[in-house]
Scaffold this motif. Structure first.
Motif, PDB file in Angstrom:
ATOM      1  N   ALA A  74       0.834  -1.201   0.000  1.00 26.48           N
ATOM      2  CA  ALA A  74       0.000   0.000   0.000  1.00 26.48           C
ATOM      3  C   ALA A  74       0.868   1.251   0.000  1.00 26.48           C
ATOM      4  CB  ALA A  74      -0.928  -0.001   1.208  1.00 26.48           C
ATOM      5  N   ALA A  75       2.004   1.204   0.719  1.00 24.25           N
ATOM      6  CA  ALA A  75       2.907   2.352   0.732  1.00 24.25           C
ATOM      7  C   ALA A  75       3.503   2.592  -0.649  1.00 24.25           C
ATOM      8  CB  ALA A  75       4.018   2.120   1.760  1.00 24.25           C
ATOM      9  N   VAL A  76       3.909   1.507  -1.324  1.00 22.61           N
ATOM     10  CA  VAL A  76       4.458   1.644  -2.681  1.00 22.61           C
ATOM     11  C   VAL A  76       3.434   2.277  -3.609  1.00 22.61           C
ATOM     12  CG1 VAL A  76       5.211   0.333  -4.699  1.00 22.61           C
ATOM     13  CG2 VAL A  76       6.120  -0.227  -2.440  1.00 22.61           C
ATOM     14  N   ALA A  77       2.170   1.868  -3.475  1.00 18.46           N
ATOM     15  CA  ALA A  77       1.122   2.418  -4.342  1.00 18.46           C
ATOM     16  C   ALA A  77       0.962   3.914  -4.118  1.00 18.46           C
ATOM     17  CB  ALA A  77      -0.202   1.694  -4.083  1.00 18.46           C
ATOM     18  N   GLU A  78       0.966   4.345  -2.858  1.00 18.12           N
ATOM     19  CA  GLU A  78       0.796   5.774  -2.567  1.00 18.12           C
ATOM     20  C   GLU A  78       1.989   6.578  -3.070  1.00 18.12           C
ATOM     21  OE1 GLU A  78      -1.866   7.090  -1.559  1.00 18.12           O
ATOM     22  OE2 GLU A  78      -2.948   5.239  -1.091  1.00 18.12           O
ATOM     23  N   VAL A  79       3.204   6.061  -2.895  1.00 17.84           N
ATOM     24  CA  VAL A  79       4.394   6.779  -3.371  1.00 17.84           C
ATOM     25  C   VAL A  79       4.387   6.852  -4.892  1.00 17.84           C
ATOM     26  CG1 VAL A  79       6.905   6.811  -3.402  1.00 17.84           C
ATOM     27  CG2 VAL A  79       5.715   6.112  -1.333  1.00 17.84           C
ATOM     28  N   ALA A  80       3.923   5.789  -5.529  1.00 18.56           N
ATOM     29  CA  ALA A  80       3.871   5.786  -6.994  1.00 18.56           C
ATOM     30  C   ALA A  80       2.943   6.868  -7.515  1.00 18.56           C
ATOM     31  CB  ALA A  80       3.426   4.418  -7.502  1.00 18.56           C
ATOM     32  N   VAL A  81       1.794   7.041  -6.841  1.00 18.45           N
ATOM     33  CA  VAL A  81       0.880   8.116  -7.241  1.00 18.45           C
ATOM     34  C   VAL A  81       1.528   9.468  -7.026  1.00 18.45           C
ATOM     35  CG1 VAL A  81      -1.344   9.186  -6.754  1.00 18.45           C
ATOM     36  CG2 VAL A  81      -1.151   6.698  -6.804  1.00 18.45           C
ATOM     37  N   THR A  82       2.275   9.605  -5.933  1.00 24.65           N
ATOM     38  CA  THR A  82       2.967  10.864  -5.662  1.00 24.65           C
ATOM     39  C   THR A  82       3.982  11.172  -6.755  1.00 24.65           C
ATOM     40  OG1 THR A  82       2.707  10.482  -3.295  1.00 24.65           O
ATOM     41  CG2 THR A  82       4.370  12.091  -3.967  1.00 24.65           C
ATOM     42  N   LEU A  83       4.719  10.145  -7.187  1.00 23.86           N
ATOM     43  CA  LEU A  83       5.719  10.353  -8.236  1.00 23.86           C
ATOM     44  C   LEU A  83       5.074  10.707  -9.572  1.00 23.86           C
ATOM     45  CD1 LEU A  83       8.237   7.494  -7.393  1.00 23.86           C
ATOM     46  CD2 LEU A  83       8.632   9.960  -7.213  1.00 23.86           C
ATOM     47  N   GLN A  84       3.814  10.327  -9.751  1.00 28.38           N
ATOM     48  CA  GLN A  84       3.110  10.765 -10.946  1.00 28.38           C
ATOM     49  C   GLN A  84       2.912  12.271 -10.930  1.00 28.38           C
ATOM     50  OE1 GLN A  84      -0.597   8.519 -11.439  1.00 28.38           O
ATOM     51  NE2 GLN A  84       0.053   8.158 -13.539  1.00 28.38           N
ATOM     52  N   HIS A  85       2.548  12.804  -9.759  1.00 30.09           N
ATOM     53  CA  HIS A  85       2.317  14.252  -9.641  1.00 30.09           C
ATOM     54  C   HIS A  85       3.635  15.014  -9.539  1.00 30.09           C
ATOM     55  CE1 HIS A  85      -2.033  13.928  -9.240  1.00 30.09           C
ATOM     56  NE2 HIS A  85      -1.862  12.935  -8.383  1.00 30.09           N
ATOM     57  N   ALA A  86       4.634  14.428  -8.867  1.00 26.98           N
ATOM     58  CA  ALA A  86       5.909  15.129  -8.652  1.00 26.98           C
ATOM     59  C   ALA A  86       7.053  14.143  -8.902  1.00 26.98           C
ATOM     60  CB  ALA A  86       5.970  15.691  -7.233  1.00 26.98           C
ATOM     61  N   PRO A  87       7.432  13.917 -10.172  1.00 28.61           N
ATOM     62  CA  PRO A  87       8.439  12.893 -10.490  1.00 28.61           C
ATOM     63  C   PRO A  87       9.811  13.158  -9.877  1.00 28.61           C
ATOM     64  CG  PRO A  87       7.239  13.607 -12.460  1.00 28.61           C
ATOM     65  CD  PRO A  87       6.884  14.548 -11.368  1.00 28.61           C
ATOM     66  N   CYS A  88      10.141  14.419  -9.580  1.00 27.85           N
ATOM     67  CA  CYS A  88      11.477  14.755  -9.079  1.00 27.85           C
ATOM     68  C   CYS A  88      11.510  14.971  -7.568  1.00 27.85           C
ATOM     69  CB  CYS A  88      11.999  16.001  -9.799  1.00 27.85           C
ATOM     70  SG  CYS A  88      12.146  15.790 -11.583  1.00 27.85           S
ATOM     71  N   ASP A  89      10.450  14.655  -6.877  1.00 27.53           N
ATOM     72  CA  ASP A  89      10.406  14.882  -5.445  1.00 27.53           C
ATOM     73  C   ASP A  89      11.405  13.949  -4.743  1.00 27.53           C
ATOM     74  OD1 ASP A  89       9.277  14.299  -2.580  1.00 27.53           O
ATOM     75  OD2 ASP A  89       8.293  16.152  -3.225  1.00 27.53           O
ATOM     76  N   VAL A  90      12.378  14.545  -4.055  1.00 24.26           N
ATOM     77  CA  VAL A  90      13.455  13.773  -3.426  1.00 24.26           C
ATOM     78  C   VAL A  90      12.909  12.877  -2.322  1.00 24.26           C
ATOM     79  CG1 VAL A  90      15.622  13.938  -2.145  1.00 24.26           C
ATOM     80  CG2 VAL A  90      15.143  15.533  -4.025  1.00 24.26           C
ATOM     81  N   GLN A  91      12.021  13.437  -1.489  1.00 23.26           N
ATOM     82  CA  GLN A  91      11.483  12.658  -0.379  1.00 23.26           C
ATOM     83  C   GLN A  91      10.703  11.447  -0.893  1.00 23.26           C
ATOM     84  OE1 GLN A  91       8.959  14.888   2.221  1.00 23.26           O
ATOM     85  NE2 GLN A  91       8.551  13.174   3.598  1.00 23.26           N
ATOM     86  N   ALA A  92       9.955  11.635  -1.988  1.00 23.22           N
ATOM     87  CA  ALA A  92       9.188  10.522  -2.546  1.00 23.22           C
ATOM     88  C   ALA A  92      10.109   9.441  -3.083  1.00 23.22           C
ATOM     89  CB  ALA A  92       8.257  11.036  -3.643  1.00 23.22           C
TER      90      ALA A  92
END
Length: 438
Positions: free
Chosen positions: A40-58
């Motif tokens: 579930a964590a991987v899924a949420e981070v993947a969605v985040t990377l869709q919105h912000a592909p360069c986000d370091v924390q993500a």
């Protein structure tokens, strides 16, 4: 499967309310990861990377969720910047010493391709087709871009009534195909164009499909949206590709729906692009080479034939016209039976109903059946007792429907009286006189 804590459930509600909040979603992902919900964590981070592909924390959180190795002590020492010289007094000896900060995890050497493959089923693709070029050029030349239907099962026998229409179609298309020896003897070509006109909702499209079924031909339906393009030259190219596709799929029926929009009178058109599109249509109907359109049958439909460019009706193009009128008695009976076939009815007197529906189009009859079903449904809901659709419902629905063809006949009457050059609308004049509308 581990149960989610109330905190995680609350965070999920917050993320659902603000799906674009990157920090909020990352916080949820970290809570899930700490609680052992790795997928579930991987899924949420993947969605985040869709919105912000360069986000370091993500990216770091994804690496942590995917099990990237932590940085060793030596690497952490080498990566850390040298301490800056302090200008303040050292802390008192009695002050407790702060524990060192945990070494950051490294993403060096992390296999992002493997991570992308792992979450591919969770995150849908962002784009499903290649974008157009800057000048609007796509690839309309691909035959798959045009929806060519295989020979269907609809036949003229499925068209109720309309004996005059069927006889005209038999002479124009069907008899030459069924009798190849006679066709060769009389020099009849396997090509031609027919213009279907009449009030809306009377089955012009259905008739065109029935002709394709009788011919055993493919069916290619073309509307103005399929051809017109904002870029100069693309509309003409689209029109050419339509006919090229039909030639490759011959025998093929090309159905030009609302042909007045594709081939309107050029004298009334201010746009050069629209004039060029009409010119291209004329060229395609003629065929670039001798016999190029052999096996290509062109059927066009319009509600306003008087707005179609006169050049389209020249011999060799859409030179034959066929008036498709509101359904006669046998046709109305067939349409009513079709729309009532799956509905619970009882004691419906079709002969009485046919008299009450004279002048209604096929679309009007379909609406009548819908209205009768609504009457019975509402009555069943009020009384709490389910009942069948009866004659009372049918007549009540018929009384609420005015023939949608009347406005069309009001406009056509003026054309029949004052613009019937060369007997172009003689069939319309005969019908209006028969109905005493002229």
């Amino acid at each position: 499967m581990l149960a989610e804590s109330p905190l995680i459930q609350s965070m999920r509600t917050a993320v659902a309310a603000a799906p674009d909040d990157v920090l909020l979603r990352l916080h949820l992902a970290e809570l899930l990861l700490n609680a052992g919900h790795t997928d579930a964590a991987v899924a949420e981070v993947a969605v985040t990377l869709q919105h912000a592909p360069c986000d370091v924390q993500a990216r770091e959180l994804m690496a942590r969720a995917m099990g990237a190795p932590a940085v060793g002590p030596g690497e952490a020492m080498a990566a850390a910047p040298p301490p800056a010289a302090s200008t303040t007094a050292p802390p008192r000896a009695s002050a407790p010493e702060q524990p060192p900060a945990p070494a950051p995890r490294s993403t060096v050497g992390f296999d992002w391709k493997a991570a992308e493959n792992q979450v591919g089923d969770v995150v849908p693709p962002r784009f499903t087709e290649a974008p157009l070029a800057v000048d609007g050029n796509g690839d309309p030349g691909d035959a798959a871009a045009w929806d060519v239907e295989l020979p269907g099962t609809v036949r003229l026998a499925d068209v109720g009534g309309m004996p005059e229409v069927k006889e005209r179609l038999e002479a124009a298309f069907l008899a030459p195909l069924r009798n190849p020896e006679l066709r060769r003897l009389y020099g009849k070509s396997l090509r031609g164009g027919l213009l279907l006109y009449g009030p809306p909702g009377c089955g012009k499209t259905f008739i065109a499909r029935a002709v394709a079924g009788e011919l055993g031909a493919s069916f290619l339906s073309v509307s103005v949206n399929d051809v017109l393009d904002m870029w100069i030259g693309n509309s003409e190219r689209n029109m050419h590709e339509v006919f090229q596709t039909a030639r490759r799929q011959a025998p093929c029926v090309v159905f030009l729906d609302e042909v007045d929009a594709l081939g309107g009178k050029r004298s009334r058109t201010q746009s050069n692009g629209m004039r060029n599109t009409v010119n291209q249509l004329l060229t395609e109907l003629d065929g670039i080479d001798a016999g190029a359109n052999e096996g290509v049958f062109v059927l066009a439909a319009t509600n306003v034939p008087w707005d179609v460019d006169i050049a389209l009706r020249r011999p060799g193009r859409l030179d034959r016209t066929l008036l498709v009128l509101p359904p006669d008695g046998p046709a109305r009976e067939a349409i009513l039976r079709y729309h009532l076939r799956d509905r619970p009815i009882e004691n419906v007197d079709l002969s009485k109903l046919l008299k009450a529906t004279d002048g209604l189009s096929g679309a009007d009859l379909a609406h009548l059946c819908e209205g009768a079903a609504e009457y019975a449904l509402l009555d069943s809901a009020r009384t709490g007792t389910v009942r069948m659709i009866g004659m009372k419902d049918m007549l009540a629905a018929a009384g609420q429907i005015a023939p949608s063809t009347e406005p069309w006949f009001a406009a056509a009457r003026n054309v029949a009286m004052y613009a019937n050059e060369g007997g172009m609308y003689d069939d319309l004049v005969a019908y209006l006189k028969k109905k005493r509308k002229l």
